[in-house]
Design a protein around this motif. Structure first.
Motif, PDB file in Angstrom:
ATOM      1  N   ASP A   1      -9.626   5.137  13.780  1.00 55.88           N
ATOM      2  CA  ASP A   1     -10.057   6.340  13.039  1.00 55.88           C
ATOM      3  C   ASP A   1     -10.582   5.819  11.680  1.00 55.88           C
ATOM      4  O   ASP A   1     -10.007   5.051  11.220  1.00 55.88           O
ATOM      5  CB  ASP A   1      -8.642   7.180  12.634  1.00 55.88           C
ATOM      6  N   VAL A   2     -11.728   6.386  11.132  1.00 58.10           N
ATOM      7  CA  VAL A   2     -12.304   6.253   9.960  1.00 58.10           C
ATOM      8  C   VAL A   2     -12.169   7.461   9.110  1.00 58.10           C
ATOM      9  O   VAL A   2     -12.475   8.687   9.330  1.00 58.10           O
ATOM     10  CB  VAL A   2     -13.798   5.942  10.062  1.00 58.10           C
ATOM     11  N   LEU A   3     -11.751   7.290   8.016  1.00 54.46           N
ATOM     12  CA  LEU A   3     -11.539   8.348   6.979  1.00 54.46           C
ATOM     13  C   LEU A   3     -12.786   8.124   6.108  1.00 54.46           C
ATOM     14  O   LEU A   3     -13.032   7.158   5.450  1.00 54.46           O
ATOM     15  CB  LEU A   3     -10.226   8.213   6.058  1.00 54.46           C
ATOM     16  N   THR A   4     -13.696   9.104   6.236  1.00 58.50           N
ATOM     17  CA  THR A   4     -14.758   9.114   5.241  1.00 58.50           C
ATOM     18  C   THR A   4     -14.585  10.018   3.968  1.00 58.50           C
ATOM     19  O   THR A   4     -14.034  11.148   3.989  1.00 58.50           O
ATOM     20  CB  THR A   4     -16.071   9.777   5.808  1.00 58.50           C
ATOM     21  N   LEU A   5     -14.725   9.323   2.769  1.00 62.73           N
ATOM     22  CA  LEU A   5     -14.503   9.976   1.389  1.00 62.73           C
ATOM     23  C   LEU A   5     -15.859  10.294   0.817  1.00 62.73           C
ATOM     24  O   LEU A   5     -16.683   9.283   0.583  1.00 62.73           O
ATOM     25  CB  LEU A   5     -13.581   8.941   0.599  1.00 62.73           C
ATOM     26  N   PHE A   6     -16.046  11.642   0.448  1.00 61.35           N
ATOM     27  CA  PHE A   6     -17.364  12.002  -0.029  1.00 61.35           C
ATOM     28  C   PHE A   6     -16.878  12.040  -1.758  1.00 61.35           C
ATOM     29  O   PHE A   6     -16.032  12.689  -2.036  1.00 61.35           O
ATOM     30  CB  PHE A   6     -17.635  13.245   0.279  1.00 61.35           C
ATOM     31  N   LEU A   7     -17.549  11.067  -2.493  1.00 54.81           N
ATOM     32  CA  LEU A   7     -17.436  10.816  -3.942  1.00 54.81           C
ATOM     33  C   LEU A   7     -18.670  11.350  -4.757  1.00 54.81           C
ATOM     34  O   LEU A   7     -19.708  11.281  -4.128  1.00 54.81           O
ATOM     35  CB  LEU A   7     -17.343   9.288  -4.339  1.00 54.81           C
TER      36      LEU A   7
END
Length: 160
Positions: A45-51
């Motif tokens: 699983d990939v956690l995508t963080l939007f900064l």
């Protein structure tokens, strides 16, 4: 299905100048959103963080960081989990992280690098940004939006 009725022939396209990656450096950012999804190979699983960059020349720029938080490759998983700990420590979270939303809305510092982009993902120079690390922002204030600048204290009425 919604009806639009927009005459596209009457609309002129303007050259936006294209997207430009940020120069390498440390930026004050805030995680505004996150998504957890299976990776494309089904191996984790990939956690995508939007900064979002909060100030400076890059203010408003969005950068994404992709963390393989669960992965069959132990090294990939360890690196991602260490990055999560770095983020959590930078914003004052200890113990168990139960939801990625706990990371949202708190300023922190991100060390941004430029790397050669994967095909079709870079700026006009073929570069894209990557996050090399995180640290505390040094303050907990969020800048006022550009559309609502802070009033000049000399213009404020004096209360009596």
């Amino acid at each position: 299905m919604p009806s639009l009725s927009i005459d596209l022939d009457s609309i002129e396209l303007q050259d936006s100048g294209g997207w430009q990656s940020l120069p390498p450096g440390d930026y004050r950012v805030m995680i505004t959103d996150s998504q957890l999804k299976p990776n494309s190979k089904g191996t984790g699983d990939v956690l995508t963080l939007f900064l979002q960059v909060l100030d400076g020349d890059g203010a408003g720029t969005e950068i994404r960081d992709y963390l393989s938080v669960r992965h069959q490759n132990e090294t990939a998983q360890r690196i991602a989990q260490q990055t999560l700990k770095q983020i959590a420590s930078a914003i004052g979270i200890n113990g168990v992280l139960t939801d990625s939303a706990q990371l949202h809305g708190v300023p922190l510092r991100a060390s941004i690098t430029q790397v050669e982009a994967d095909a079709g993902y870079g700026d006009a120079d073929g570069m894209q940004n990557r996050v090399a690390g995180y640290s505390a922002a040094g303050d907990a204030t969020v800048p006022a939006p550009k559309s609502a600048p802070m009033p000049d204290p000399e213009d404020a009425p004096i209360p009596f």
